[in-house]
Write an enzyme that holds these catalytic residues in place. Structure first.
Site, PDB file in Angstrom:
ATOM      1  N   GLY A  48       0.791  -1.228   0.000  1.00  0.00           N
ATOM      2  CA  GLY A  48       0.000   0.000   0.000  1.00  0.00           C
ATOM      3  C   GLY A  48       0.821   1.275   0.000  1.00  0.00           C
ATOM      4  O   GLY A  48       0.257   2.372  -0.054  1.00  0.00           O
ATOM      5  N   ASP A  50       3.087   4.213  -1.451  1.00  0.00           N
ATOM      6  CA  ASP A  50       3.207   4.821  -2.770  1.00  0.00           C
ATOM      7  C   ASP A  50       4.660   5.058  -3.152  1.00  0.00           C
ATOM      8  O   ASP A  50       5.064   4.808  -4.276  1.00  0.00           O
ATOM      9  CB  ASP A  50       2.449   6.151  -2.805  1.00  0.00           C
ATOM     10  CG  ASP A  50       0.967   5.943  -2.542  1.00  0.00           C
ATOM     11  OD1 ASP A  50       0.425   4.915  -2.981  1.00  0.00           O
ATOM     12  OD2 ASP A  50       0.352   6.803  -1.883  1.00  0.00           O
ATOM     13  N   ASP A  77      14.584   9.186  -9.062  1.00  0.00           N
ATOM     14  CA  ASP A  77      15.425   8.681  -7.973  1.00  0.00           C
ATOM     15  C   ASP A  77      16.538   9.669  -7.608  1.00  0.00           C
ATOM     16  O   ASP A  77      17.370   9.382  -6.747  1.00  0.00           O
ATOM     17  CB  ASP A  77      15.989   7.286  -8.294  1.00  0.00           C
ATOM     18  CG  ASP A  77      16.752   7.246  -9.604  1.00  0.00           C
ATOM     19  OD1 ASP A  77      16.498   8.101 -10.479  1.00  0.00           O
ATOM     20  OD2 ASP A  77      17.612   6.359  -9.769  1.00  0.00           O
ATOM     21  N   HIS A  78      16.517  10.843  -8.262  1.00  0.00           N
ATOM     22  CA  HIS A  78      17.472  11.899  -7.917  1.00  0.00           C
ATOM     23  C   HIS A  78      16.805  13.210  -7.531  1.00  0.00           C
ATOM     24  O   HIS A  78      17.414  14.032  -6.852  1.00  0.00           O
ATOM     25  CB  HIS A  78      18.461  12.109  -9.080  1.00  0.00           C
ATOM     26  CG  HIS A  78      19.368  10.940  -9.261  1.00  0.00           C
ATOM     27  ND1 HIS A  78      20.664  10.930  -8.837  1.00  0.00           N
ATOM     28  CD2 HIS A  78      19.132   9.703  -9.778  1.00  0.00           C
ATOM     29  CE1 HIS A  78      21.209   9.742  -9.094  1.00  0.00           C
ATOM     30  NE2 HIS A  78      20.300   8.994  -9.671  1.00  0.00           N
ATOM     31  N   ASP A 162      24.369   9.639 -12.176  1.00  0.00           N
ATOM     32  CA  ASP A 162      24.195   8.488 -13.067  1.00  0.00           C
ATOM     33  C   ASP A 162      24.845   8.840 -14.388  1.00  0.00           C
ATOM     34  O   ASP A 162      24.679   9.950 -14.889  1.00  0.00           O
ATOM     35  CB  ASP A 162      22.704   8.224 -13.309  1.00  0.00           C
ATOM     36  CG  ASP A 162      22.027   7.555 -12.129  1.00  0.00           C
ATOM     37  OD1 ASP A 162      22.734   7.150 -11.185  1.00  0.00           O
ATOM     38  OD2 ASP A 162      20.793   7.459 -12.144  1.00  0.00           O
ATOM     39  N   ASP A 194      28.626   5.985  -9.844  1.00  0.00           N
ATOM     40  CA  ASP A 194      27.456   5.149 -10.157  1.00  0.00           C
ATOM     41  C   ASP A 194      27.837   3.676 -10.294  1.00  0.00           C
ATOM     42  O   ASP A 194      28.676   3.314 -11.120  1.00  0.00           O
ATOM     43  CB  ASP A 194      26.898   5.684 -11.491  1.00  0.00           C
ATOM     44  CG  ASP A 194      25.703   4.917 -12.032  1.00  0.00           C
ATOM     45  OD1 ASP A 194      25.143   4.081 -11.298  1.00  0.00           O
ATOM     46  OD2 ASP A 194      25.322   5.202 -13.190  1.00  0.00           O
ATOM     47  N   HIS A 363      16.511  -1.348 -26.885  1.00  0.00           N
ATOM     48  CA  HIS A 363      16.763  -0.598 -25.654  1.00  0.00           C
ATOM     49  C   HIS A 363      18.242  -0.711 -25.303  1.00  0.00           C
ATOM     50  O   HIS A 363      18.861  -1.740 -25.539  1.00  0.00           O
ATOM     51  CB  HIS A 363      15.928  -1.144 -24.493  1.00  0.00           C
ATOM     52  CG  HIS A 363      16.219  -0.454 -23.190  1.00  0.00           C
ATOM     53  ND1 HIS A 363      15.861   0.853 -22.954  1.00  0.00           N
ATOM     54  CD2 HIS A 363      16.865  -0.874 -22.077  1.00  0.00           C
ATOM     55  CE1 HIS A 363      16.273   1.196 -21.751  1.00  0.00           C
ATOM     56  NE2 HIS A 363      16.874   0.173 -21.195  1.00  0.00           N
ATOM     57  N   SER A 365      20.974   0.521 -21.966  1.00  0.00           N
ATOM     58  CA  SER A 365      21.013   1.039 -20.606  1.00  0.00           C
ATOM     59  C   SER A 365      21.545   2.477 -20.582  1.00  0.00           C
ATOM     60  O   SER A 365      22.229   2.916 -21.509  1.00  0.00           O
ATOM     61  CB  SER A 365      21.903   0.139 -19.753  1.00  0.00           C
ATOM     62  OG  SER A 365      22.161   0.733 -18.502  1.00  0.00           O
ATOM     63  N   HIS A 367      23.421   3.393 -17.957  1.00  0.00           N
ATOM     64  CA  HIS A 367      24.486   3.338 -16.961  1.00  0.00           C
ATOM     65  C   HIS A 367      25.761   2.707 -17.522  1.00  0.00           C
ATOM     66  O   HIS A 367      25.703   1.812 -18.355  1.00  0.00           O
ATOM     67  CB  HIS A 367      24.019   2.543 -15.738  1.00  0.00           C
ATOM     68  CG  HIS A 367      22.846   3.159 -15.046  1.00  0.00           C
ATOM     69  ND1 HIS A 367      22.993   4.120 -14.069  1.00  0.00           N
ATOM     70  CD2 HIS A 367      21.518   2.988 -15.213  1.00  0.00           C
ATOM     71  CE1 HIS A 367      21.789   4.489 -13.650  1.00  0.00           C
ATOM     72  NE2 HIS A 367      20.876   3.829 -14.325  1.00  0.00           N
ATOM     73  N   ASP A 442       2.368   7.261   1.986  1.00  0.00           N
ATOM     74  CA  ASP A 442       1.132   6.577   1.584  1.00  0.00           C
ATOM     75  C   ASP A 442       0.049   7.636   1.512  1.00  0.00           C
ATOM     76  O   ASP A 442      -0.372   8.178   2.530  1.00  0.00           O
ATOM     77  CB  ASP A 442       0.788   5.500   2.633  1.00  0.00           C
ATOM     78  CG  ASP A 442      -0.497   4.741   2.270  1.00  0.00           C
ATOM     79  OD1 ASP A 442      -1.067   4.994   1.186  1.00  0.00           O
ATOM     80  OD2 ASP A 442      -0.923   3.886   3.070  1.00  0.00           O
TER      81      ASP A 442
END
Lengths: 554, 554
Positions: A48, A50, A77-78, A162, A194, A363, A365, A367, A442
């Protein structure tokens, strides 16, 4: 502050032992700066929840020392924790234009002011207390990514953010090898780099190789082409638009986050779009199938995303027709494999030709793989090395890579979130720990869900709940109503009436025993009900629902 | 039965559009046989479910026609439903010795008789009604696997079971290419073939290639070696034992399922074990580290497995020491990626050297890749083809592979579970559907968990539950106790007292309004409470817990 003199502290508050919520504090005396403030998506057992953000108690406790936050690029994520951080801290935030453009959207959604944002460009330098922070161009799966070179009184720290090394980047902006070489020549005190792809041998292929594959598939496609990718991958979108242009197709964008990013990127000039190629999603019906490209979100099989809804035949604006080509230009993030596979299956069922394999080259990456990491290490020749951005095994692999280049073991620090890596003119060591951890979000609740609530959710999710309600006459200590048993998520009651009747009898018997032996303490009665019922149900059906006795007094 | 003459029905009851619960019915008139009876592990959204088995209503309705069940090999997804099936059906079950040995263990655990099991060996033929079933050796990641050639009045059907073509199998038992060629020469009516790896180009490497890698790692390892693999992979275990023997190490086995399989395989002669090499797990302390190999379960990161407990430092008998080499000789099954990664991280944290990468060659698949599939198609030259064992995309890829070999599209049938594929002397078509589906097993309950219970578990898992209890005086229609609100999995109440107080006030206000306007229908009051509270909580905190009003009458 004499004590703090000649001591440089590097304190990761997130991103170590995990992929996500990257955040690093660098402190010298009473000057402190922060690199990035990212979020993480919840683990499977965080039911539950978020999203997850770093615990910033340390920043709040030292708010008077905090000079600035520096951003490396615009991925969640940054930058994703900033709406929460900036609600509590008034501090300038430096980033490149695209990074801030994306961040601004997030802040607006969260009703947080963007007044503290300061745009910079690669090559710029910013003074923050006794730190001087330089921005270096690097390549990544989002445009306008930078690494940071941070001059401190003890020497220069490099934080890569990254990155990958793309010799043929879509925007022509090659990683700033020259600046790295220069820094390496002058001497780098410490490197944070990274580690996401530290397990992968070789070089990560250039983003341009995806464009080549797009052309191949565009060449073969008979019907419409639908491309799903990460909404923030501006270069990928650029290449899709260029392929569409070469093959005389119009491009429509769908999915809120992709529409947002494309809007910002076009406005800021990060996307170069041929005149008249973009059409509204509502117009796709006006063109023959072979003249249409739809760019969409949903490459991770997210249940509510545009692609998933198309695959389920539930999208209001785009139906999948037999003969459509769907290109999933992404790799499943760990944990999303099954969701993506399900989406692919549904698309095949709709008759689409689905291009999705890892080996199909659609695709790459964002990184750096091992050979790229080695090059950066050899260019920068740092004295100390702190692998960042990675789960524990990635950090260890990166450590081993550095050792293989001749770096002494004792100069490499694999820390934890909260570890204080202390550098002095005489040496470096992990010295102490500050508060660090996960804050669960949440809905509108930030940090109000802890282990107890999560444990309850886990139990509820496995075998449901049985609620036993009794009304007792307080004066005479007799049961005047009930026991009633209500269950949710346990069994389908209509088909298990006998089991539920037996359960009720068990409870009634417990109550009778309590009455007979004059037990009047509610807590004791409750625990007796809970135990008896729990044992009964486990024996009968091998399930352990949560059992919640409620006693009402009248 | 004149109507049924000249009609052959192939009816998959499981394994189509999914990996798992493989089961196929083959029927001619009133003779019916079944190939395999497997289970499936639950999908992510089947909260609390232990396993899933096929719906066998069709078999129960036609029990008088059922002549026998034939097993291809001893994996759970081919035999795991038998404890449930044999409780309801008395029918002979044919399989090779290892397959039946493993099955016997399962039946014993479930208190089901093994009286109906009949052992066969590759090359045997069994008559079952008008069918004659032959067993052909194939290779797979378990020993003693067979394909079936089923002679019917209309021609021969071949069912491959799970297979790969290993030219250098560990037990020397090469796939029976000669028999396949013979069948192809005589004419094969229909082929059902494993589609699991239909996405993979090339050939699946030989199991022996893993042995070579074992030797390399054994050569380098300084301390103990711990190998985790699938407990049923007897050939993998054999190779580990041989490598141990070559490097003067003793072997201890841990993990219940692996101990079971090793016991059965040794007893039946499927494992060849050098004298004195096997030791009890309690003896490992008696030998220096460099003389020890531990074979264990847990290659999928299963929370309760031996390897996971070792990684967490919670195993009673095996601790991980720095310098240990842990080889995870398996690839994560889709959905287990994060669990395996977590285990690897924990092992690294314990100081182990962990060998786990896909590219490191310490695991090979048990399923045929595209070039192997092509060879089998070309050897057998079937008239009709039914891809089986695979999610939808695998079936489609396998269909396309068959088309690429020149098979006419209209002779290939991609069915669903329950599809009736009807073959007559004049042609073949999908003609109708029988009952087929998923039966969920939770504890001792088989099929008592349906969509409503699962939906409730999902809601409970996301935002928990709020229970609102009121006691009312039936005669005067007044509230005599409550409203009391109890929550689980919603918020940590001690820290959210104000929110809960406000919620209680909201409910009290609803009750007051009902009383004022003389609403006395409990259902109306309940729905009013539910709606008001739901709206209030969503506005306040953006969560949607389950709300369960309970009214007690006195």
């Amino acid at each position: 502050m004499a004590k703090a003199n000649h001591k440089l502290h590097i304190i990761p508050l997130g991103g170590l032992g995990e992929i996500g919520k990257n955040m690093t504090v660098i402190r010298y005396g009473d000057d402190m700066i922060v690199v990035d403030a990212g979020l993480m998506f919840p683990e499977d057992d965080m039911l539950g929840i978020d999203l997850v953000i770093p615990d910033i108690s340390y920043l709040l406790e030292n708010r008077d020392s905090l000079r600035a936050i520096f951003l490396t690029h615009g991925h969640e994520d940054h930058i994703g924790a900033l709406p929460y951080v900036l609600k509590q801290l008034d501090v300038p935030v430096y980033g490149t234009r695209l990074t801030l453009g994306i961040l601004q959207g997030r802040l607006k959604e969260a009703n947080v002011s963007s007044a503290s944002l300061r745009a910079v460009k690669a090559g710029d330098n910013v003074q923050a207390g006794r730190f001087s922070v330089g921005f270096m161009r690097v390549n990544h799966s989002i445009a306008d990514a930078v690494a940071l070179s941070i001059d401190t009184p003890l020497g220069t720290i490099v934080h890569t953010g990254d990155f990958k090394l793309d010799h043929t980047p879509v925007d022509g902006q090659v990683t700033d090898f020259h600046r790295m070489a220069e820094l390496g020549n002058k001497g780098v005190l410490a490197l944070m780099a990274d580690s996401t792809n530290a397990e992968r041998p070789g070089f990560t292929p250039s983003e341009r190789s995806v464009g080549v594959k797009f052309d191949e598939h565009f060449q073969q496609a008979q019907g419409r082409i639908i491309i799903a990718t990460f909404s923030s991958n501006v270069h990928r979108i650029q290449q899709a638009i260029e392929a569409a242009h070469r093959h005389n197709r119009k491009v429509a964008v769908i999915g809120r986050s992709m529409q947002n990013v494309v809007g910002i990127a076009m406005e800021l000039g990060y996307l170069t779009v041929p005149e008249g190629i973009m059409i509204d999603i509502d117009e796709i019906g006006n063109y023959p199938a072979e003249q249409i490209v739809v760019m969409t979100t949903g490459s991770q099989g997210e249940p509510m995303s545009a692609l998933t809804r198309m695959a389920m035949g539930e999208h209001r604006k785009v139906e999948i027709y037999p003969g459509d080509t769907v290109i999933i230009s992404a790799t499943p993030i760990p944990g999303n494999e099954k969701g993506v596979a399900k989406t692919v299956d549904l698309l095949f069922r709709q008759g689409a030709n689905v291009i999705y394999e890892k080996t199909s080259g659609i695709h790459v990456s964002g990184h750096a793989s091992q050979e790229e990491l080695k090059l950066v290490h050899n260019l920068l020749r740092p004295k100390y090395f702190i692998p960042v951005h990675g789960e524990y095994r990635h950090l260890i692999k990166h450590k081993k890579l550095a050792e293989s280049l001749g770096m002494p073991k004792e100069n490499i620090f694999v820390g934890e979130n909260g570890s204080v890596i202390e550098i002095t003119p005489r040496g470096a060591a992990i010295n102490g720990k500050v508060t660090a951890g996960k804050v669960l979000v949440d809905g509108l609740g930030v940090g109000d869900i802890g282990n107890i609530v999560l444990r309850d959710r886990r139990q509820l999710s496995q075998d449901g709940i049985l609620i036993v309600v009794i009304t007792v006459d307080k004066q005479h200590c007799t049961v005047v109503a009930g026991p009633d048993i209500v269950s949710r998520g346990f069994v389908y009651v209509r088909e298990s009436e006998r089991l539920m009747d037996e359960a009720r009898d068990k409870v009634a018997a417990v109550l009778q025993r309590c009455e007979d032996s004059r037990v009047t303490e509610w807590a004791m009665i409750k625990s007796s009900v809970r135990e008896t019922l729990s044992r009964f149900l486990y024996e009968k059906i091998r399930r352990r629902p949560m059992i919640l006795p409620i006693i009402m007094e009248v």
